[in-house]
Design an enzyme around this catalytic site. Structure first.
Site, mmCIF file in Angstrom:
data_model
loop_
_atom_site.group_PDB
_atom_site.id
_atom_site.type_symbol
_atom_site.label_atom_id
_atom_site.label_comp_id
_atom_site.label_asym_id
_atom_site.label_seq_id
_atom_site.Cartn_x
_atom_site.Cartn_y
_atom_site.Cartn_z
ATOM 1 N N LYS A 68 0.835 -1.205 0.000
ATOM 2 C CA LYS A 68 0.000 0.000 0.000
ATOM 3 C C LYS A 68 0.866 1.249 0.000
ATOM 4 C CE LYS A 68 -3.922 2.016 2.534
ATOM 5 N NZ LYS A 68 -4.885 1.790 3.632
ATOM 6 N N SER A 87 -9.573 1.970 2.548
ATOM 7 C CA SER A 87 -8.662 2.713 1.700
ATOM 8 C C SER A 87 -7.616 1.823 1.011
ATOM 9 C CB SER A 87 -7.917 3.762 2.539
ATOM 10 O OG SER A 87 -7.193 3.141 3.601
ATOM 11 N N SER A 147 -10.459 -0.526 6.611
ATOM 12 C CA SER A 147 -9.774 -0.454 5.326
ATOM 13 C C SER A 147 -9.092 -1.725 4.869
ATOM 14 C CB SER A 147 -8.748 0.693 5.355
ATOM 15 O OG SER A 147 -9.401 1.923 5.530
#
Length: 446
Positions: A84, A153, A177
């Site tokens: 990420k 996210s 997330s």
């Protein structure tokens, strides 16, 4: 659905194959890059990287030179991992899904990446994130239905695993997330106990909640990766306890369902699927107990938002002062809201969190519940890319810092995945993965 976009790969099988020397890391990188070039223009799971293939080939050659006998190599030898884009990786810029200059956000490589590389993994690249792991969506599309959100996210990480670009990806969860995008994309998402994986080298959102997690195609993949990433993993309490098709030394797990205003937040498709899952588990002989654990759920929401907004504003004090005009409207609004939060209110919310965690543990123990179950999200992935969906089904467990995971649990009539959320006890991540294995077998066999 374009079925060619959904092709999750087993981490366990891929790791075993690479350690058997078939394919070699160089050939594996060629196939990896070809798949990314073919599929990623359609789903945008990865941050664009000029020279990705050359970088990975150089890293593959260096890895092979360090481990001339693959059978003696570390457990993730040659495995490609998505990271990420709020997690620092040496050699790759950190954008945080934002327009801020990358050099402003630079920092030492994250501890979790150190651990992955020590285990033999190759970093396939940075995966797309909502801006600063907040609510402003990135470009990623859902591989099952590209017109639907992949969640957030950690959108790129979930989509990359669902599309078979990588068998393992790293995400973060502040509220929902990891669990939510895993459910939307039909993969396993594991969020360990708060603090179990060090967050050094990760851009902060709300440090009191921020937790590193991972995505895999199945629970076996999570069970392979988790001990390599989490602190002080107790292998004696791990998934090997689940051998024997769910014949547990201490009996089958007792399942708790938190009824009331929390569960009422799930939409009709999620509730109907959840009821079917509970009926199936009960029919297989597992005990399901309905508990009134969250009567004050709205107050928990308020407390979580108080901490989250205050800490997000504090985390961005310097960056926002210098580059506020480059922030997305959603992120800027959250930061401005956080600036209005009284520090005393944040302190009171953290005290309430401690009390909630203790109360929840006592009620679970009194009821004899091993696992809590709930829908992973309020429903399937919503249509459109302007929102990442609601994180509310993960909120109480993230607020308490409990380990949780999402198991793929069927699809809607429209072919969109649904997830079953499984919540363990604080610090008992090993037991969560072990006990969840029987649920996965039941769901897979349905």
């Amino acid at each position: 659905m374009d079925k060619s976009l959904v092709r999750p790969r087993s981490l366990v099988r891929e790791a075993a194959s690479l350690r058997a020397g078939v394919p070699t890391p160089a050939v594996h990188v060629d196939r990896l890059c070809a798949r990314i070039e073919q599929v990623d223009p359609l789903i945008h799971a990865f941050v664009p990287e000029p020279g990705r293939a050359d970088r990975l080939q150089a890293e593959a050659r260096a890895l092979a030179a360090r481990h001339p006998d693959p059978a003696q190599a570390p457990p993730l030898y040659g495995v490609a991992v998505g990271i990420k884009d709020i997690v620092h990786v040496d050699g790759l810029p950190t954008h945080g899904g934002s327009l801020l200059p990358p050099g402003v956000l630079a920092g030492p490589q994250a501890a979790v990446v150190d651990r992955l590389r020590a285990a033999g993994a190759l970093v396939a690249g940075k995966t797309v994130t909502a801006e600063f792991a907040g609510s402003a969506p990135g470009r990623t599309r859902n591989p099952h239905r590209p017109e639907h959100t992949p969640g957030g996210s950690s959108s790129g990480s979930a989509a990359a695993v669902a599309a078979g670009l990588v068998p393992l990806a790293i995400g973060t969860q502040t509220i929902g997330s990891v669990v939510r995008p895993a459910a939307y994309c039909g993969v396993v998402g594991f969020r360990p106990t708060f603090g179990r994986i060090p967050t050094a080298g990760v851009l902060p959102n709300a440090p009191s909640f921020d937790t590193l997690g991972l995505f895999t195609a199945d629970l076996a993949g999570a069970a392979l990766a988790a001990p390599l990433l989490c602190d002080d993993w107790d292998h004696a309490a791990g998934p090997d306890d689940a051998a024997g098709g769910g014949a547990w030394a201490d009996g089958a797990p007792v399942l708790g369902v938190p009824v009331g205003p929390y569960l009422d937040r799930a939409g009709p498709e999620a509730r109907q699927a959840f009821d079917r899952q509970l009926a199936l588990l009960a029919a297989r002989g597992l005990t399901v107990r309905r508990l009134d654990l969250l009567p004050d759920f709205e107050e928990l929401e308020r407390q979580a938002q108080t901490v989250n907004r205050f800490e997000m504003a504090a985390s961005h004090t310097d960056w926002f002062a210098r580059f506020g005009d480059l922030y997305r409207p959603e992120t800027a609004a959250s930061i401005r809201h956080g600036r209005t939060v009284d520090p005393a209110d944040r302190a009171a919310a953290l005290r309430a969190r401690t009390e909630f965690r203790e109360r929840l543990a006592e009620r679970r123990q009194r009821a004899g519940v091993d696992l809590l179950l709930a829908p992973s999200a309020t429903g399937p992935a919503p249509l459109g890319l302007d929102s990442t969906g609601s994180a509310v089904m993960s909120l109480p467990w993230s607020f308490a810092g409990l380990p949780a995971l999402s198991l793929p649990a069927g699809v809607t009539a429209a072919g969109l995945p649904l997830g079953l959320q499984v919540v363990g006890e604080a610090g008992a991540d090993e037991r969560l993965l072990a006990l969840a294995a029987v649920l996965e077998r039941v769901l897979d066999g349905a």
